[in-house]
Design a protein around this motif. Sequence first.
Motif, PDB file in Angstrom:
ATOM      1  N   ILE A 107       4.846   1.495   9.895  1.00 48.62           N
ATOM      2  CA  ILE A 107       5.684   2.372   9.077  1.00 48.62           C
ATOM      3  C   ILE A 107       6.832   1.583   8.458  1.00 48.62           C
ATOM      4  N   ILE A 108       7.476   0.735   9.239  1.00 47.60           N
ATOM      5  CA  ILE A 108       8.596  -0.058   8.729  1.00 47.60           C
ATOM      6  C   ILE A 108       8.119  -1.029   7.650  1.00 47.60           C
ATOM      7  N   GLN A 109       6.956  -1.653   7.856  1.00 47.23           N
ATOM      8  CA  GLN A 109       6.421  -2.569   6.849  1.00 47.23           C
ATOM      9  C   GLN A 109       6.069  -1.825   5.562  1.00 47.23           C
ATOM     10  N   THR A 110       5.522  -0.625   5.686  1.00 48.06           N
ATOM     11  CA  THR A 110       5.189   0.172   4.514  1.00 48.06           C
ATOM     12  C   THR A 110       6.443   0.523   3.730  1.00 48.06           C
ATOM     13  N   LEU A 153       4.414  -2.793 -14.456  1.00 44.74           N
ATOM     14  CA  LEU A 153       4.760  -1.690 -13.563  1.00 44.74           C
ATOM     15  C   LEU A 153       3.512  -0.968 -13.057  1.00 44.74           C
ATOM     16  N   ILE A 154       2.618  -0.645 -13.952  1.00 45.62           N
ATOM     17  CA  ILE A 154       1.396   0.070 -13.570  1.00 45.62           C
ATOM     18  C   ILE A 154       0.481  -0.822 -12.733  1.00 45.62           C
ATOM     19  N   VAL A 191      -0.618   0.208  -3.968  1.00 47.60           N
ATOM     20  CA  VAL A 191      -1.396   1.281  -3.341  1.00 47.60           C
ATOM     21  C   VAL A 191      -2.624   0.714  -2.641  1.00 47.60           C
ATOM     22  N   ARG A 192      -3.298  -0.234  -3.277  1.00 49.71           N
ATOM     23  CA  ARG A 192      -4.471  -0.856  -2.637  1.00 49.71           C
ATOM     24  C   ARG A 192      -4.080  -1.595  -1.368  1.00 49.71           C
ATOM     25  N   LYS A 225      -4.020  -1.729   4.541  1.00 51.66           N
ATOM     26  CA  LYS A 225      -3.198  -1.920   5.736  1.00 51.66           C
ATOM     27  C   LYS A 225      -3.333  -0.719   6.676  1.00 51.66           C
ATOM     28  N   TRP A 226      -3.283   0.488   6.131  1.00 51.35           N
ATOM     29  CA  TRP A 226      -3.404   1.684   6.968  1.00 51.35           C
ATOM     30  C   TRP A 226      -4.835   1.879   7.447  1.00 51.35           C
ATOM     31  N   LYS A 227      -5.813   1.492   6.628  1.00 50.37           N
ATOM     32  CA  LYS A 227      -7.205   1.608   7.064  1.00 50.37           C
ATOM     33  C   LYS A 227      -7.477   0.661   8.226  1.00 50.37           C
TER      34      LYS A 227
END
Length: 75
Positions: free
Chosen positions: A12-15, A53-54, A61-62, A67-69
């Motif tokens: 969470i902190i890294q995110t 920016l985009i 997001v990727r 990372k969360w997966k």
Amino acid sequence: MDQEAKAFLILIIQTLSVTLLWMLVNMTAGVYFNLAFFEGRPGWTNIIYYIFLIASFIFLVRYLKTKWKGFKELN
């Protein structure tokens, strides 16, 4: 502290850190260097800024998804 809980809090902190860094870089470039605002019509620097920016948002997001997966697969 449980190792799983510790790993979750670190994730969470890294995110938050990566997201805030992304926001800081883009806000600095956009507001401080006046790239986010148009004067009449957009110039080439404005277009490059918005493309960056985009593209950087898509990579952010990727990165966060993988990372969360990876964390979900460990549990």
